[in-house]
Design an enzyme around this catalytic site. Structure first.
Site, PDB file in Angstrom:
ATOM      1  N   GLU A  36       0.737  -1.059   0.001  1.00  0.00           N
ATOM      2  CA  GLU A  36       0.008  -0.180  -0.146  1.00  0.00           C
ATOM      3  C   GLU A  36       0.718   1.269  -0.004  1.00  0.00           C
ATOM      4  O   GLU A  36       1.905   1.169   0.577  1.00  0.00           O
ATOM      5  CB  GLU A  36      -0.814  -0.093   1.153  1.00  0.00           C
ATOM      6  CG  GLU A  36      -2.269  -0.696   1.037  1.00  0.00           C
ATOM      7  CD  GLU A  36      -3.446  -0.229   2.223  1.00  0.00           C
ATOM      8  OE1 GLU A  36      -4.389  -1.102   2.238  1.00  0.00           O
ATOM      9  OE2 GLU A  36      -3.219   0.857   2.644  1.00  0.00           O
ATOM     10  N   HIS A 101      -5.363   0.564  -2.759  1.00  0.00           N
ATOM     11  CA  HIS A 101      -5.627  -0.820  -2.360  1.00  0.00           C
ATOM     12  C   HIS A 101      -5.641  -1.735  -3.450  1.00  0.00           C
ATOM     13  O   HIS A 101      -5.517  -1.100  -4.585  1.00  0.00           O
ATOM     14  CB  HIS A 101      -7.321  -0.819  -2.397  1.00  0.00           C
ATOM     15  CG  HIS A 101      -7.883  -0.270  -1.105  1.00  0.00           C
ATOM     16  ND1 HIS A 101      -9.095  -0.275  -0.586  1.00  0.00           N
ATOM     17  CD2 HIS A 101      -7.392   0.174   0.105  1.00  0.00           C
ATOM     18  CE1 HIS A 101      -9.539   0.077   0.559  1.00  0.00           C
ATOM     19  NE2 HIS A 101      -8.233   0.376   0.981  1.00  0.00           N
TER      20      HIS A 101
HETATM   21 ZN   LIG Z   1      -8.183   1.672   2.848  1.00  0.00          ZN
END
Ligand SMILES: [Zn+2]
Length: 153
Positions: A36, A101
């Protein structure tokens, strides 16, 4: 990369300039090994309801990142906001948050919603989650998170 334009509650308009989107889109989690990414959105409030996002911070070296989480520890996010604040004559400030994401069409997790409600100021704050094929956009106003739709996507 294109700018993003969206309608926000109370007749407002959100503009995210192309240079901010290009930073975020360059960090999409395309490979299964990509972790991420996250940062803050820098921009300005215009009039009562309009928000213009001009920049986005990138992840820093001491931020901690996994495939499904991101812990924003690096002071450079805050420092970038401060330097924009000063160099713009106190016009540009912290206007939102973004993160990635590992899904094609992202939606906020319950952890995302909880974090935003807990940590964001009351003023309108832009929320962007970059997925692999599209992004999710939202706005938080007084800790209430609402999803908003691009005009052009
Ligand atoms: Zn998130």
């Amino acid at each position: 990369m294109l700018e993003v334009i969206a309608k926000i509650p109370n007749e407002g308009i959100l503009l995210i300039e192309a240079q901010a989107m290009s930073i975020i889109e360059s960090l999409k989690q395309i490979s299964t090994l990509d972790t991420e990414s996250a940062g803050v959105l820098i921009g300005e409030y215009r009039g009562n309801h309009h928000i213009r996002v001009v920049g986005a911070t990138r992840p820093g070296q001491i931020d901690r990142s996994t495939r499904f989480s991101f812990d924003r520890r690096s002071p450079h996010h805050q420092n970038s906001v401060l330097s924009a604040w000063h160099s713009s004559g106190k016009i540009q400030t912290w206007v939102g948050e973004w993160h990635t994401h590992p899904e094609d069409y992202p939606i906020p997790s319950s952890i995302d919603i909880h974090e935003w409600e807990k940590t964001l100021p009351a003023r309108p704050m832009v929320l962007l989650i970059q997925g692999r094929k599209s992004h999710w956009l939202g706005i938080s106003i007084r800790s209430v998170v609402t999803s908003i739709t691009d005009y052009l996507s």
